[in-house]
Design an enzyme around this catalytic site. Sequence first.
Site, PDB file in Angstrom:
ATOM      1  N   GLY A  48       0.840  -1.192   0.000  1.00  0.00           N
ATOM      2  CA  GLY A  48       0.000   0.000   0.000  1.00  0.00           C
ATOM      3  C   GLY A  48       0.872   1.236   0.000  1.00  0.00           C
ATOM      4  O   GLY A  48       2.049   1.169   0.375  1.00  0.00           O
ATOM      5  N   GLN A  53       2.771   9.967   1.804  1.00  0.00           N
ATOM      6  CA  GLN A  53       4.140   9.436   1.820  1.00  0.00           C
ATOM      7  C   GLN A  53       4.976   9.929   0.649  1.00  0.00           C
ATOM      8  O   GLN A  53       6.199   9.839   0.689  1.00  0.00           O
ATOM      9  CB  GLN A  53       4.126   7.906   1.803  1.00  0.00           C
ATOM     10  N   CYS A  94       6.310  -0.223   7.383  1.00  0.00           N
ATOM     11  CA  CYS A  94       5.904   0.985   6.661  1.00  0.00           C
ATOM     12  C   CYS A  94       7.073   1.431   5.793  1.00  0.00           C
ATOM     13  O   CYS A  94       8.216   1.461   6.254  1.00  0.00           O
ATOM     14  CB  CYS A  94       5.533   2.083   7.649  1.00  0.00           C
ATOM     15  N   LEU A  95       6.774   1.784   4.551  1.00  0.00           N
ATOM     16  CA  LEU A  95       7.829   2.227   3.634  1.00  0.00           C
ATOM     17  C   LEU A  95       8.481   3.519   4.119  1.00  0.00           C
ATOM     18  O   LEU A  95       9.602   3.830   3.721  1.00  0.00           O
ATOM     19  CB  LEU A  95       7.251   2.411   2.220  1.00  0.00           C
ATOM     20  N   HIS A 136      -4.017   1.324   8.021  1.00  0.00           N
ATOM     21  CA  HIS A 136      -2.665   1.910   8.039  1.00  0.00           C
ATOM     22  C   HIS A 136      -2.577   3.089   7.062  1.00  0.00           C
ATOM     23  O   HIS A 136      -2.046   4.150   7.397  1.00  0.00           O
ATOM     24  CB  HIS A 136      -1.666   0.796   7.685  1.00  0.00           C
ATOM     25  N   GLU A 137      -3.122   2.896   5.848  1.00  0.00           N
ATOM     26  CA  GLU A 137      -3.056   3.961   4.826  1.00  0.00           C
ATOM     27  C   GLU A 137      -3.946   5.140   5.194  1.00  0.00           C
ATOM     28  O   GLU A 137      -3.562   6.303   4.992  1.00  0.00           O
ATOM     29  CB  GLU A 137      -3.470   3.425   3.448  1.00  0.00           C
ATOM     30  N   HIS A 140      -2.168   7.380   7.504  1.00  0.00           N
ATOM     31  CA  HIS A 140      -1.211   8.281   6.836  1.00  0.00           C
ATOM     32  C   HIS A 140      -1.913   9.562   6.373  1.00  0.00           C
ATOM     33  O   HIS A 140      -1.359  10.657   6.497  1.00  0.00           O
ATOM     34  CB  HIS A 140      -0.583   7.600   5.609  1.00  0.00           C
TER      35      HIS A 140
HETATM   36  O1  GNR Z   1       4.128  -2.642   2.643  1.00  0.00           O
HETATM   37  C1  GNR Z   1       3.463  -2.499   3.669  1.00  0.00           C
HETATM   38  N1  GNR Z   1       3.131  -3.595   4.422  1.00  0.00           N
HETATM   39  C2  GNR Z   1       2.185  -3.561   5.461  1.00  0.00           C
HETATM   40  C3  GNR Z   1       2.088  -4.689   6.278  1.00  0.00           C
HETATM   41  C4  GNR Z   1       1.149  -4.717   7.304  1.00  0.00           C
HETATM   42  C5  GNR Z   1       0.327  -3.636   7.515  1.00  0.00           C
HETATM   43  C6  GNR Z   1       0.431  -2.506   6.722  1.00  0.00           C
HETATM   44  C7  GNR Z   1       1.359  -2.466   5.693  1.00  0.00           C
HETATM   45  S1  GNR Z   1       1.441  -1.074   4.680  1.00  0.00           S
HETATM   46  C8  GNR Z   1       3.096  -1.132   4.104  1.00  0.00           C
HETATM   47  C9  GNR Z   1       3.338  -0.076   3.031  1.00  0.00           C
HETATM   48  C10 GNR Z   1       3.167   1.308   3.635  1.00  0.00           C
HETATM   49  O2  GNR Z   1       3.989   1.845   4.309  1.00  0.00           O
HETATM   50  N2  GNR Z   1       2.045   1.889   3.421  1.00  0.00           N
HETATM   51  O3  GNR Z   1       1.778   3.088   3.969  1.00  0.00           O
HETATM   52 NI    NI Z   2       3.001   3.188   5.767  1.00  0.00          NI
END
Ligand code: GNR
Ligand code: NI
Length: 168
Positions: A48, A53, A94-95, A136-137, A140
Site C-alpha cells: 500500500g 508518503q 511501513c515504507l 494503516h493507509e 497516513h
Molecule cells: O508494505 C506495507 N506492508 C504492510 C504490512 C502490514 C500492515 C500494513 C502495511 S502497509 C506497508 C506499506 C506502507 O507503508 N504503506 O503506507
Molecule cells: Ni506506511
Amino acid sequence: MSLLTILEYPDPRLRTKATPLVAADFTAALQQQIDDMFETMYEAPGIGLAATQVDFHKQLIVIDVSEEKNQPWVLINPELTPLEPTCELMQEGCLSVPEYTADIERYLRIKVTSLDRHGNPQEFECEGLLAHCVQHECDHLKGIVFVDYLSRLKQERLRKKYLKLQKA
Ligand code: GNR
Ligand code: NI
C-alpha cells in the site's frame, strides 16, 4: 511513468492532513499521479502507499495485497466503518519507516466507502491483511504513522535512530 520519493520518518511532512479530492481534481495529471504511486509501491516493494508518503497531500491511497501484484486498488476520500468491535494484532511495516516492524492492533473487519480513480463511488467490506493495510493507509492521510501507537520510549529511540541514519 516515474518513481516518486518516499518521505521517511520523522519527516514533519508525514504529519500533514490530506484534503479530500473534488470533481475538478479528476484530471489527466491525477491519473499520472496514481500510476506513479503504483509504480513506486510495486518497486519498493509494498502492499500500500498513501499520497502523504510521496508529499502529495490529497486523500488518495493505492493498494495491492495480491500475491501476483495484479489487483491494483485505488481509494479516494476513503471512509472506514468497523463492522464489529473485534480487533486483532498484526505485524506491520511501513515504507516510511524502513526495516522496522511492530505488532499493531486494528479492527478485524471494516467497511470502506470511497471513490475509484474516475470518481465513481465504491464500497467494500474487508478483513485480515487488507483491512490492516486500509487502516494503516487511512492513518497516513490523517498524519498518523504506525509508530505513534508505540510507547513514548520506543518512539523516542526510533526518532533518534532515523534522524541519525538520514544525516549519515
Ligand atoms: O508494505 C506495507 N506492508 C504492510 C504490512 C502490514 C500492515 C500494513 C502495511 S502497509 C506497508 C506499506 C506502507 O507503508 N504503506 O503506507
Ligand atoms: Ni506506511
